[in-house]
Design a protein around this motif. Structure first.
Motif, mmCIF file in Angstrom:
data_model
loop_
_atom_site.group_PDB
_atom_site.id
_atom_site.type_symbol
_atom_site.label_atom_id
_atom_site.label_comp_id
_atom_site.label_asym_id
_atom_site.label_seq_id
_atom_site.Cartn_x
_atom_site.Cartn_y
_atom_site.Cartn_z
ATOM 1 N N VAL A 56 9.549 15.436 39.689
ATOM 2 C CA VAL A 56 9.584 14.730 38.413
ATOM 3 C C VAL A 56 9.486 13.229 38.678
ATOM 4 O O VAL A 56 10.265 12.687 39.464
ATOM 5 N N PRO A 57 8.527 12.536 38.040
ATOM 6 C CA PRO A 57 8.403 11.093 38.265
ATOM 7 C C PRO A 57 9.572 10.322 37.643
ATOM 8 O O PRO A 57 10.339 10.876 36.849
ATOM 9 N N ASN A 58 9.689 9.056 37.968
ATOM 10 C CA ASN A 58 10.783 8.235 37.459
ATOM 11 C C ASN A 58 10.686 7.954 35.961
ATOM 12 O O ASN A 58 11.683 7.663 35.327
ATOM 13 N N ARG A 59 9.493 8.025 35.393
ATOM 14 C CA ARG A 59 9.288 7.840 33.950
ATOM 15 C C ARG A 59 8.415 8.974 33.424
ATOM 16 O O ARG A 59 7.430 9.334 34.057
ATOM 17 N N PHE A 60 8.808 9.517 32.280
ATOM 18 C CA PHE A 60 8.066 10.623 31.675
ATOM 19 C C PHE A 60 8.448 10.738 30.212
ATOM 20 O O PHE A 60 9.342 10.045 29.727
ATOM 21 N N ASP A 61 7.755 11.621 29.498
ATOM 22 C CA ASP A 61 8.094 11.929 28.109
ATOM 23 C C ASP A 61 8.813 13.258 28.065
ATOM 24 O O ASP A 61 8.406 14.217 28.730
ATOM 25 N N LEU A 62 9.881 13.321 27.297
ATOM 26 C CA LEU A 62 10.625 14.554 27.070
ATOM 27 C C LEU A 62 10.261 15.038 25.671
ATOM 28 O O LEU A 62 10.502 14.332 24.690
ATOM 29 N N VAL A 63 9.664 16.224 25.586
ATOM 30 C CA VAL A 63 9.246 16.780 24.305
ATOM 31 C C VAL A 63 10.206 17.899 23.930
ATOM 32 O O VAL A 63 10.323 18.895 24.649
ATOM 33 N N VAL A 64 10.901 17.708 22.807
ATOM 34 C CA VAL A 64 11.860 18.687 22.310
ATOM 35 C C VAL A 64 11.299 19.246 21.010
ATOM 36 O O VAL A 64 11.146 18.501 20.035
ATOM 37 N N PRO A 65 10.951 20.551 20.973
ATOM 38 C CA PRO A 65 10.413 21.131 19.747
ATOM 39 C C PRO A 65 11.338 20.884 18.557
ATOM 40 O O PRO A 65 12.546 21.049 18.651
ATOM 41 N N GLY A 66 10.752 20.437 17.477
ATOM 42 C CA GLY A 66 11.526 20.157 16.274
ATOM 43 C C GLY A 66 12.162 18.784 16.250
ATOM 44 O O GLY A 66 12.726 18.378 15.241
ATOM 45 N N ASP A 67 12.095 18.051 17.376
ATOM 46 C CA ASP A 67 12.704 16.726 17.422
ATOM 47 C C ASP A 67 11.731 15.638 17.848
ATOM 48 O O ASP A 67 11.982 14.473 17.635
ATOM 49 N N GLY A 68 10.653 15.996 18.483
ATOM 50 C CA GLY A 68 9.670 14.996 18.872
ATOM 51 C C GLY A 68 9.725 14.617 20.335
ATOM 52 O O GLY A 68 10.270 15.332 21.169
ATOM 53 N N THR A 69 9.154 13.454 20.622
ATOM 54 C CA THR A 69 8.993 12.970 21.990
ATOM 55 C C THR A 69 9.928 11.802 22.256
ATOM 56 O O THR A 69 10.078 10.913 21.418
ATOM 57 N N HIS A 70 10.553 11.813 23.434
ATOM 58 C CA HIS A 70 11.456 10.751 23.856
ATOM 59 C C HIS A 70 10.951 10.209 25.186
ATOM 60 O O HIS A 70 10.725 10.971 26.122
ATOM 61 N N HIS A 71 10.772 8.896 25.281
ATOM 62 C CA HIS A 71 10.372 8.258 26.536
ATOM 63 C C HIS A 71 11.618 8.154 27.410
ATOM 64 O O HIS A 71 12.662 7.695 26.948
ATOM 65 N N ARG A 80 19.584 20.477 40.907
ATOM 66 C CA ARG A 80 18.838 21.154 39.843
ATOM 67 C C ARG A 80 18.784 20.366 38.543
ATOM 68 O O ARG A 80 18.305 20.862 37.532
ATOM 69 N N GLU A 81 19.311 19.144 38.544
ATOM 70 C CA GLU A 81 19.384 18.371 37.316
ATOM 71 C C GLU A 81 18.990 16.912 37.553
ATOM 72 O O GLU A 81 19.105 16.410 38.657
ATOM 73 N N ILE A 82 18.564 16.279 36.461
ATOM 74 C CA ILE A 82 18.328 14.836 36.474
ATOM 75 C C ILE A 82 19.034 14.231 35.277
ATOM 76 O O ILE A 82 19.248 14.885 34.260
ATOM 77 N N GLY A 83 19.438 12.993 35.430
ATOM 78 C CA GLY A 83 19.988 12.226 34.320
ATOM 79 C C GLY A 83 18.940 11.227 33.894
ATOM 80 O O GLY A 83 18.286 10.606 34.747
ATOM 81 N N VAL A 84 18.725 11.079 32.597
ATOM 82 C CA VAL A 84 17.730 10.152 32.107
ATOM 83 C C VAL A 84 18.328 9.235 31.055
ATOM 84 O O VAL A 84 19.278 9.581 30.371
ATOM 85 N N ALA A 85 17.744 8.047 30.961
ATOM 86 C CA ALA A 85 18.057 7.110 29.893
ATOM 87 C C ALA A 85 16.836 7.075 28.982
ATOM 88 O O ALA A 85 15.695 7.078 29.470
ATOM 89 N N PHE A 86 17.062 7.050 27.683
ATOM 90 C CA PHE A 86 15.956 6.930 26.734
ATOM 91 C C PHE A 86 15.480 5.487 26.739
ATOM 92 O O PHE A 86 16.283 4.564 26.718
ATOM 93 N N SER A 87 14.176 5.307 26.771
ATOM 94 C CA SER A 87 13.604 3.963 26.761
ATOM 95 C C SER A 87 12.583 3.870 25.633
ATOM 96 O O SER A 87 12.161 4.870 25.075
ATOM 97 N N SER A 88 12.193 2.646 25.327
ATOM 98 C CA SER A 88 11.222 2.469 24.241
ATOM 99 C C SER A 88 9.842 2.188 24.773
ATOM 100 O O SER A 88 9.598 2.108 25.918
#
Length: 88
Positions: A56-71, A80-88
């Motif tokens: 997984v790259p350091n920056r990506f889009d998270l797509v959640v069905p019904g909620d949209g896309t989060h940078h 098995r997990e990553i922690g992410v911060a939402f960015s604009s």
């Protein structure tokens, strides 16, 4: 489900301070899409289960069905997990 776009202002500000979740989602980068599970979420961060985490790259889009896309920007990685911060 994350808070619907119409109910939040600037990156899920309406969310409680922390919330456990089990949301099917997708990590999207470089025209690739990988399934993942959002395990917990706050207004500014999320914990995501994905295997392998090293691909997984350091920056990506998270797509959640019904909620949209989060940078997203990766802030930590575990086995098995990553922690992410939402960015604009």
């Amino acid at each position: 489900m994350l808070v619907p776009r119409a109910q939040r202002s600037r990156r899920s500000a309406a969310l409680p301070p922390s919330r456990n979740a089990r949301l099917s989602a997708s990590i999207v980068y470089d025209h690739k899409q990988r399934p993942c599970v959002v395990r917990s979420v706050t207004a500014t961060e999320a914990r995501i289960e994905v295997v392998p985490v090293g691909d997984v790259p350091n920056r990506f889009d998270l797509v959640v069905p019904g909620d949209g896309t989060h940078h997203c920007r990766v802030i930590w990685r575990a086995l098995r997990e990553i922690g992410v911060a939402f960015s604009s």
